[in-house]
Design a protein around this motif. Structure first.
Motif, PDB file in Angstrom:
ATOM      1  N   GLU A   1       2.915  36.711  24.040  1.00  0.00           N
ATOM      2  CA  GLU A   1       3.608  37.942  23.856  1.00  0.00           C
ATOM      3  C   GLU A   1       4.557  37.698  22.758  1.00  0.00           C
TER       4      GLU A   1
ATOM      5  N   GLU B   1      13.616  35.608  29.037  1.00  0.00           N
ATOM      6  CA  GLU B   1      12.761  35.345  30.300  1.00  0.00           C
ATOM      7  C   GLU B   1      12.112  34.127  30.078  1.00  0.00           C
ATOM      8  N   HIS B   2      11.485  33.820  29.173  1.00  0.00           N
ATOM      9  CA  HIS B   2      10.965  32.446  28.868  1.00  0.00           C
ATOM     10  C   HIS B   2      11.907  31.391  29.237  1.00  0.00           C
TER      11      HIS B   2
ATOM     12  N   ARG C   1       2.146  29.640  39.211  1.00  0.00           N
ATOM     13  CA  ARG C   1       2.315  30.971  38.948  1.00  0.00           C
ATOM     14  C   ARG C   1       3.398  30.948  37.808  1.00  0.00           C
ATOM     15  N   LEU C   2       4.642  30.457  37.962  1.00  0.00           N
ATOM     16  CA  LEU C   2       5.598  30.516  37.119  1.00  0.00           C
ATOM     17  C   LEU C   2       5.241  29.915  35.672  1.00  0.00           C
ATOM     18  N   LYS C   3       4.430  28.919  35.705  1.00  0.00           N
ATOM     19  CA  LYS C   3       3.888  28.269  34.139  1.00  0.00           C
ATOM     20  C   LYS C   3       2.910  29.446  33.542  1.00  0.00           C
ATOM     21  N   LYS C   4       2.073  30.110  34.587  1.00  0.00           N
ATOM     22  CA  LYS C   4       1.353  30.746  33.811  1.00  0.00           C
ATOM     23  C   LYS C   4       1.774  32.153  33.159  1.00  0.00           C
ATOM     24  N   ARG C   5       2.813  32.482  34.020  1.00  0.00           N
ATOM     25  CA  ARG C   5       3.788  33.585  33.291  1.00  0.00           C
ATOM     26  C   ARG C   5       4.344  33.044  32.007  1.00  0.00           C
ATOM     27  N   LYS C   6       5.014  31.868  32.169  1.00  0.00           N
ATOM     28  CA  LYS C   6       5.560  31.524  30.955  1.00  0.00           C
ATOM     29  C   LYS C   6       4.636  31.507  29.712  1.00  0.00           C
TER      30      LYS C   6
ATOM     31  N   LEU D   1      12.437  31.339  32.949  1.00  0.00           N
ATOM     32  CA  LEU D   1      11.202  30.542  33.572  1.00  0.00           C
ATOM     33  C   LEU D   1      11.195  29.132  33.509  1.00  0.00           C
TER      34      LEU D   1
ATOM     35  N   ARG E   1       2.068  33.560  29.159  1.00  0.00           N
ATOM     36  CA  ARG E   1       1.703  34.816  28.880  1.00  0.00           C
ATOM     37  C   ARG E   1       2.866  35.129  28.097  1.00  0.00           C
ATOM     38  N   LEU E   2       4.038  35.060  28.270  1.00  0.00           N
ATOM     39  CA  LEU E   2       5.312  35.394  27.625  1.00  0.00           C
ATOM     40  C   LEU E   2       5.151  34.658  26.179  1.00  0.00           C
TER      41      LEU E   2
END
Length: 65
Positions: free
Chosen positions: A51, A16-17, A40-45, A20, A47-48
Motif C-alpha cells: 500500500e 503502522e508499518h 499474521r503480523l508479517k502478512k499485514r506488514k 508492526l 500488505r502495508l
C-alpha cells in the motif's frame, strides 16, 4: 483522493508499518513465540508495504516522454 489525503494516509501506513515491525520483534524475542500470530503480523506488514508503494507511486506525476 487528493494529494493531502494521500500524504496523510501514507504517514499513517508508515507509522503502522513501524509499529508492526516492533510488535513482530517483541513477539519473536519471547521464549515460545506464537508463530501463527507472528505470521499474521508479517502478512499485514507486507500488505502495508504494498500500500505504501502504491501511495508513493500515486504522488509521482506521470511524465510524458
Amino acid at each position: 483522493m487528493d494529494e493531502a489525503q494521500v500524504k496523510g494516509r501514507l504517514e499513517v501506513a508508515r507509522e503502522e508499518h513501524r509499529d508492526l515491525d516492533a510488535a513482530i520483534d517483541a513477539l519473536a524475542s519471547e521464549a515460545l513465540p506464537d508463530q501463527l500470530r507472528v505470521a499474521r503480523l508479517k502478512k499485514r506488514k507486507l500488505r502495508l508495504r504494498d500500500e505504501i508503494a502504491q501511495l508513493e507511486g500515486s504522488l509521482i506525476p506521470d511524465i510524458i516522454a
